[in-house]
Motif scaffolding. Structure first.
Motif, PDB file in Angstrom:
ATOM      1  N   GLU A  74       6.439   0.126  -0.209  1.00  0.00           N
ATOM      2  CA  GLU A  74       6.108   1.498  -0.703  1.00  0.00           C
ATOM      3  C   GLU A  74       4.743   1.544  -2.001  1.00  0.00           C
ATOM      4  O   GLU A  74       3.375   2.317  -1.481  1.00  0.00           O
ATOM      5  N   GLN A  75       4.461   0.624  -2.717  1.00  0.00           N
ATOM      6  CA  GLN A  75       3.136   0.498  -3.915  1.00  0.00           C
ATOM      7  C   GLN A  75       2.276  -0.650  -2.512  1.00  0.00           C
ATOM      8  O   GLN A  75       1.111   0.129  -2.620  1.00  0.00           O
ATOM      9  N   VAL A  76       2.381  -0.860  -2.116  1.00  0.00           N
ATOM     10  CA  VAL A  76       1.432  -1.834  -0.941  1.00  0.00           C
ATOM     11  C   VAL A  76       1.681  -1.302  -0.497  1.00  0.00           C
ATOM     12  O   VAL A  76       0.006  -1.189  -0.116  1.00  0.00           O
ATOM     13  N   MET A  77       1.648   0.142   0.639  1.00  0.00           N
ATOM     14  CA  MET A  77       1.001   0.547   1.059  1.00  0.00           C
ATOM     15  C   MET A  77       0.566   1.391   0.725  1.00  0.00           C
ATOM     16  O   MET A  77      -0.882   1.921   1.468  1.00  0.00           O
ATOM     17  N   LEU A  78       0.499   2.142  -0.258  1.00  0.00           N
ATOM     18  CA  LEU A  78      -0.040   3.181  -1.041  1.00  0.00           C
ATOM     19  C   LEU A  78      -1.612   2.086  -1.983  1.00  0.00           C
ATOM     20  O   LEU A  78      -2.321   3.128  -1.413  1.00  0.00           O
ATOM     21  N   ALA A  79      -1.126   1.043  -1.398  1.00  0.00           N
ATOM     22  CA  ALA A  79      -2.635   0.209  -2.150  1.00  0.00           C
ATOM     23  C   ALA A  79      -3.244  -0.006  -0.707  1.00  0.00           C
ATOM     24  O   ALA A  79      -4.147   0.475  -1.406  1.00  0.00           O
ATOM     25  N   LEU A 127      -3.236   1.957   1.543  1.00  0.00           N
ATOM     26  CA  LEU A 127      -4.488   3.682   1.993  1.00  0.00           C
ATOM     27  C   LEU A 127      -5.750   4.250   0.763  1.00  0.00           C
ATOM     28  O   LEU A 127      -7.405   4.025   0.850  1.00  0.00           O
ATOM     29  N   HIS A 128      -5.499   3.159  -0.445  1.00  0.00           N
ATOM     30  CA  HIS A 128      -6.385   3.403  -1.657  1.00  0.00           C
ATOM     31  C   HIS A 128      -7.541   2.291  -1.466  1.00  0.00           C
ATOM     32  O   HIS A 128      -8.860   2.772  -1.995  1.00  0.00           O
ATOM     33  N   ALA A 129      -7.482   1.708  -1.309  1.00  0.00           N
ATOM     34  CA  ALA A 129      -8.362   0.051  -0.691  1.00  0.00           C
ATOM     35  C   ALA A 129      -9.334   0.507   0.511  1.00  0.00           C
ATOM     36  O   ALA A 129     -10.421   0.236   0.863  1.00  0.00           O
ATOM     37  N   ARG A 130      -8.405   1.434   1.663  1.00  0.00           N
ATOM     38  CA  ARG A 130      -9.209   1.630   2.555  1.00  0.00           C
ATOM     39  C   ARG A 130      -9.908   0.890   3.283  1.00  0.00           C
ATOM     40  O   ARG A 130      -9.203  -0.260   3.560  1.00  0.00           O
ATOM     41  N   GLU A 131     -11.136   0.694   3.228  1.00  0.00           N
ATOM     42  CA  GLU A 131     -11.859  -0.798   4.344  1.00  0.00           C
ATOM     43  C   GLU A 131     -11.452  -1.699   3.740  1.00  0.00           C
ATOM     44  O   GLU A 131     -11.863  -3.197   4.577  1.00  0.00           O
ATOM     45  N   ASP A 132     -11.311  -1.559   2.395  1.00  0.00           N
ATOM     46  CA  ASP A 132     -11.804  -2.889   1.738  1.00  0.00           C
ATOM     47  C   ASP A 132      -9.967  -3.666   1.341  1.00  0.00           C
ATOM     48  O   ASP A 132      -9.675  -4.371   0.767  1.00  0.00           O
ATOM     49  N   ALA A 133      -8.981  -3.312   2.208  1.00  0.00           N
ATOM     50  CA  ALA A 133      -7.620  -3.889   2.434  1.00  0.00           C
ATOM     51  C   ALA A 133      -7.273  -4.933   2.833  1.00  0.00           C
ATOM     52  O   ALA A 133      -6.400  -4.836   3.581  1.00  0.00           O
ATOM     53  N   TYR A 134      -7.819  -5.918   1.951  1.00  0.00           N
ATOM     54  CA  TYR A 134      -7.569  -7.215   2.268  1.00  0.00           C
ATOM     55  C   TYR A 134      -6.366  -7.462   1.330  1.00  0.00           C
ATOM     56  O   TYR A 134      -6.339  -6.629  -0.214  1.00  0.00           O
ATOM     57  N   GLY A 135      -5.547  -8.503   1.315  1.00  0.00           N
ATOM     58  CA  GLY A 135      -4.725  -9.046   0.202  1.00  0.00           C
ATOM     59  C   GLY A 135      -5.266  -8.931  -0.902  1.00  0.00           C
ATOM     60  O   GLY A 135      -4.639  -8.536  -1.675  1.00  0.00           O
ATOM     61  N   MET A 136      -6.157  -9.310  -1.564  1.00  0.00           N
ATOM     62  CA  MET A 136      -6.710 -10.445  -3.486  1.00  0.00           C
ATOM     63  C   MET A 136      -7.081  -8.044  -3.401  1.00  0.00           C
ATOM     64  O   MET A 136      -6.558  -7.822  -4.253  1.00  0.00           O
ATOM     65  N   TYR A 138       1.459 -10.579   0.376  1.00  0.00           N
ATOM     66  CA  TYR A 138       1.388 -11.391   1.506  1.00  0.00           C
ATOM     67  C   TYR A 138       2.595 -11.126   2.691  1.00  0.00           C
ATOM     68  O   TYR A 138       2.472 -10.949   3.119  1.00  0.00           O
ATOM     69  N   ALA A 139       3.478 -11.595   1.588  1.00  0.00           N
ATOM     70  CA  ALA A 139       5.150 -11.833   2.368  1.00  0.00           C
ATOM     71  C   ALA A 139       4.718 -10.068   2.723  1.00  0.00           C
ATOM     72  O   ALA A 139       6.018  -9.766   3.778  1.00  0.00           O
ATOM     73  N   THR A 140       5.003  -9.196   2.235  1.00  0.00           N
ATOM     74  CA  THR A 140       5.052  -7.604   2.376  1.00  0.00           C
ATOM     75  C   THR A 140       4.588  -7.162   3.024  1.00  0.00           C
ATOM     76  O   THR A 140       4.778  -6.292   3.961  1.00  0.00           O
ATOM     77  N   LEU A 141       2.902  -7.749   2.942  1.00  0.00           N
ATOM     78  CA  LEU A 141       2.456  -7.392   4.056  1.00  0.00           C
ATOM     79  C   LEU A 141       2.577  -7.746   5.394  1.00  0.00           C
ATOM     80  O   LEU A 141       2.941  -7.043   6.589  1.00  0.00           O
ATOM     81  N   GLU A 170       3.510  -5.236   8.332  1.00  0.00           N
ATOM     82  CA  GLU A 170       3.055  -5.530   9.923  1.00  0.00           C
ATOM     83  C   GLU A 170       4.162  -5.239  11.103  1.00  0.00           C
ATOM     84  O   GLU A 170       4.101  -5.271  12.111  1.00  0.00           O
ATOM     85  N   GLN A 171       4.991  -6.644  10.861  1.00  0.00           N
ATOM     86  CA  GLN A 171       6.793  -6.741  11.511  1.00  0.00           C
ATOM     87  C   GLN A 171       7.272  -5.654  12.171  1.00  0.00           C
ATOM     88  O   GLN A 171       7.770  -5.658  13.264  1.00  0.00           O
ATOM     89  N   LYS A 172       7.167  -4.881  10.967  1.00  0.00           N
ATOM     90  CA  LYS A 172       8.168  -3.032  11.658  1.00  0.00           C
ATOM     91  C   LYS A 172       6.568  -2.254  11.847  1.00  0.00           C
ATOM     92  O   LYS A 172       7.671  -1.289  12.131  1.00  0.00           O
ATOM     93  N   GLY A 173       5.897  -3.105  12.515  1.00  0.00           N
ATOM     94  CA  GLY A 173       4.885  -1.908  12.636  1.00  0.00           C
ATOM     95  C   GLY A 173       4.852  -0.672  11.475  1.00  0.00           C
ATOM     96  O   GLY A 173       3.835   0.270  11.870  1.00  0.00           O
ATOM     97  N   LEU A 174       4.857  -0.634  10.743  1.00  0.00           N
ATOM     98  CA  LEU A 174       4.427  -0.129   9.275  1.00  0.00           C
ATOM     99  C   LEU A 174       2.565   0.077   9.106  1.00  0.00           C
ATOM    100  O   LEU A 174       1.912   0.753   8.690  1.00  0.00           O
ATOM    101  N   ILE A 175       2.393  -1.147   8.834  1.00  0.00           N
ATOM    102  CA  ILE A 175       0.390  -1.463   9.239  1.00  0.00           C
ATOM    103  C   ILE A 175       0.332  -2.437  10.235  1.00  0.00           C
ATOM    104  O   ILE A 175       1.481  -2.885  10.895  1.00  0.00           O
ATOM    105  N   ALA A 176      -0.748  -2.003  10.531  1.00  0.00           N
ATOM    106  CA  ALA A 176      -2.004  -2.933  11.137  1.00  0.00           C
ATOM    107  C   ALA A 176      -3.058  -3.936   9.966  1.00  0.00           C
ATOM    108  O   ALA A 176      -3.243  -3.750   9.542  1.00  0.00           O
ATOM    109  N   SER A 177      -3.119  -5.166  11.439  1.00  0.00           N
ATOM    110  CA  SER A 177      -3.747  -5.483  10.433  1.00  0.00           C
ATOM    111  C   SER A 177      -5.095  -7.041  11.325  1.00  0.00           C
ATOM    112  O   SER A 177      -5.022  -6.653  12.907  1.00  0.00           O
TER     113      SER A 177
END
Length: 109
Positions: free
Chosen positions: A12-17, A19-28, A48-51, A55-62
């Motif tokens: 949940e924290q990763v996904m919210l982060a 959203l907060h990072a918007r177009e700059d949502a890369y790992g770091m 990165y493991a969580t991302l 992504e495997q669950k289809g909850l985020i895309a890269s």
């Protein structure tokens, strides 16, 4: 919420982060968002493991984005991810409903 889309706290924290990072949502940047908002140190490997898992669950895309110094993966939350976040919040709020935070940890003798 289905069992495959139930979110752990860090997910949940990763996904919210993301959203907060918007177009700059890369790992770091995701890591920095989490650290600044939670006041805790986070290992980049855990991010990165969580991302990858989300992504495997289809909850985020890269997608790959070219920038200064090469390309990086930029993440975004999918429609399924938005639903999972909402459902996680609803369940958490339901669990907290009726509890008096001031009494937490006190004995009910």
């Amino acid at each position: 919420m289905s069992a495959d889309n139930s979110l752990g706290v860090f997910e949940e924290q990763v996904m919210l982060a993301v959203l907060h990072a918007r177009e700059d949502a890369y790992g770091m940047n995701v890591r920095r968002e989490i650290e600044s908002r939670t006041d805790r140190d986070v290992a980049i490997g855990a991010v990165y493991a969580t991302l990858d898992r989300l992504e495997q669950k289809g909850l985020i895309a890269s997608r790959r984005v070219e920038g200064d110094g090469g390309s990086r993966r930029v993440f975004s939350v999918t429609a399924a991810g938005t639903r999972a976040l909402y459902e996680t919040r609803v369940v958490r709020d339901r669990l907290w409903q009726g509890l008096d935070v001031r009494l937490l940890g006190k004995s009910r003798a």
